[in-house]
Design an enzyme around this catalytic site. Structure first.
Site, PDB file in Angstrom:
ATOM      1  N   GLU A 134       0.828  -1.517   0.368  1.00  0.00           N
ATOM      2  CA  GLU A 134      -0.185   0.046  -0.104  1.00  0.00           C
ATOM      3  C   GLU A 134       1.206   0.780  -0.241  1.00  0.00           C
ATOM      4  OE1 GLU A 134      -3.023   0.199  -0.086  1.00  0.00           O
ATOM      5  OE2 GLU A 134      -4.051  -1.203   0.179  1.00  0.00           O
TER       6      GLU A 134
ATOM      7  N   GLU B  44       7.251 -22.002   7.990  1.00  0.00           N
ATOM      8  CA  GLU B  44       6.985 -21.535   9.098  1.00  0.00           C
ATOM      9  C   GLU B  44       8.327 -22.306   9.768  1.00  0.00           C
ATOM     10  OE1 GLU B  44       4.447 -22.345  11.962  1.00  0.00           O
ATOM     11  OE2 GLU B  44       3.270 -21.089  10.107  1.00  0.00           O
TER      12      GLU B  44
END
Length: 304
Positions: free
Chosen positions: A86, A117
């Site tokens: 953004e 992960e």
């Protein structure tokens, strides 16, 4: 003997307030969710001093040519990707300035890649592949604070001399202890046990909003409360740019549209042109010299 919950991270524990949620009517489910969600901004409010320290550190590094990186897995990683993506359209900065790394690559933005992960060395490798250096900032995002991928990345970055920040919802967790600046909004157990995409995710998103927005404000990419460096890529954004130009310059709509057209739709260039009377080429050169900070570009034309 310790209670079993004492060895379970706070974000993974069961919430006694919602223990019977599966048997409740819809409106009661929503009421409980709303009440629990309200704990997120309150928790963030308690860690404003740590967020302040983090923003000041990020600003200092970026002023010296560093970059800001987010890293995480699952929901935490996706939130980092969202915030980083953004920044260019909102603040007109390069996509290189604020980057996000998610375990499993960008495919993990839309599908689960949980196994990725667990590798404590993978985060460090991913940082190295992006050319991460000691001049940069790393924000490790991990709700539980235990994720090996993210903890390993933070340890690697701190060992290099980079500024390291952690966003986690568990006090005294591995990542909180690994980072130079731990930010720990404690939101408690989730409505659905372990589903940290809920209020933990909300708290993380609020902190990320603060880190990036306050940093961009401090660096000069906002004027007043206006997104004066935004990119005019569609009809809605062009209309917003015209409103901003009118507010900043005091000119009428037709006049600011002319400036925006002459600037080829570039709002910062149009702002400099409209307030200095300089040509597009001169405005572009001043903005390049000021690294995109409109106020500095305008000031460069004032008599000294």
């Amino acid at each position: 003997m310790p209670h079993p919950s004492e060895s379970i991270p706070l974000t993974e524990q069961e919430n006694p307030r919602t223990a019977q949620i599966s048997s409740l009517p819809t409106e009661e489910i929503l009421r409980l969710m709303n009440e629990e969600d309200a704990r997120a901004p309150e928790a963030v409010g308690h860690v404003l001093p740590e967020i302040t320290r983090a923003v000041n550190g990020i600003v200092e590094r970026l002023k010296q040519g560093g970059r800001l990186f987010y890293i995480g897995t699952g929901t935490s990683g996706r939130l980092g990707v969202l915030d980083a993506s953004e920044c260019p359209p909102t603040f007109g900065v390069s996509a290189d300035l604020i980057q996000a790394i998610i375990a499993g690559g960008y495919d993990a933005c839309y599908r689960a890649v949980e196994a990725s992960e667990d590798d404590e060395n993978a985060g460090a490798r991913d940082l190295d592949q992006r050319g991460f250096t000691s001049a940069d900032v790393l924000v490790g995002i991990a709700a539980s604070g235990q994720t090996p991928y993210t903890v390993g990345a933070v340890n690697h970055a701190r060992g290099m001399g980079a500024l390291t920040i952690a966003i986690t919802c568990v006090p005294d967790s591995r990542i909180a202890n690994a980072a130079e600046i731990p930010i720990v909004p404690v939101v408690g157990p989730e409505v659905v046990a372990g589903s940290t995409r809920l209020k933990a995710g909300t708290a993380q998103k609020l902190v990320l909003n603060m880190l990036s927005t306050a940093t961009m404000i401090r660096l000069g990419y906002v004027t007043g409360n206006r997104m004066t460096n935004m990119q005019t890529r569609n009809v809605k954004l062009r209309a917003r740019a015209i409103r901003i130009l009118q507010s900043e310059s005091g000119l009428d709509e037709q006049q600011v549209e002319t400036f925006l057209d002459e600037a080829n739709g570039n709002l910062p260039v149009a702002l400099v042109m409209s307030q200095t009377g300089r040509s597009r080429a001169e405005a572009e050169a001043a903005l390049e010299e000021s690294h995109g900070v409109i106020g500095k570009a305008i000031d460069s034309f004032k008599p000294r």
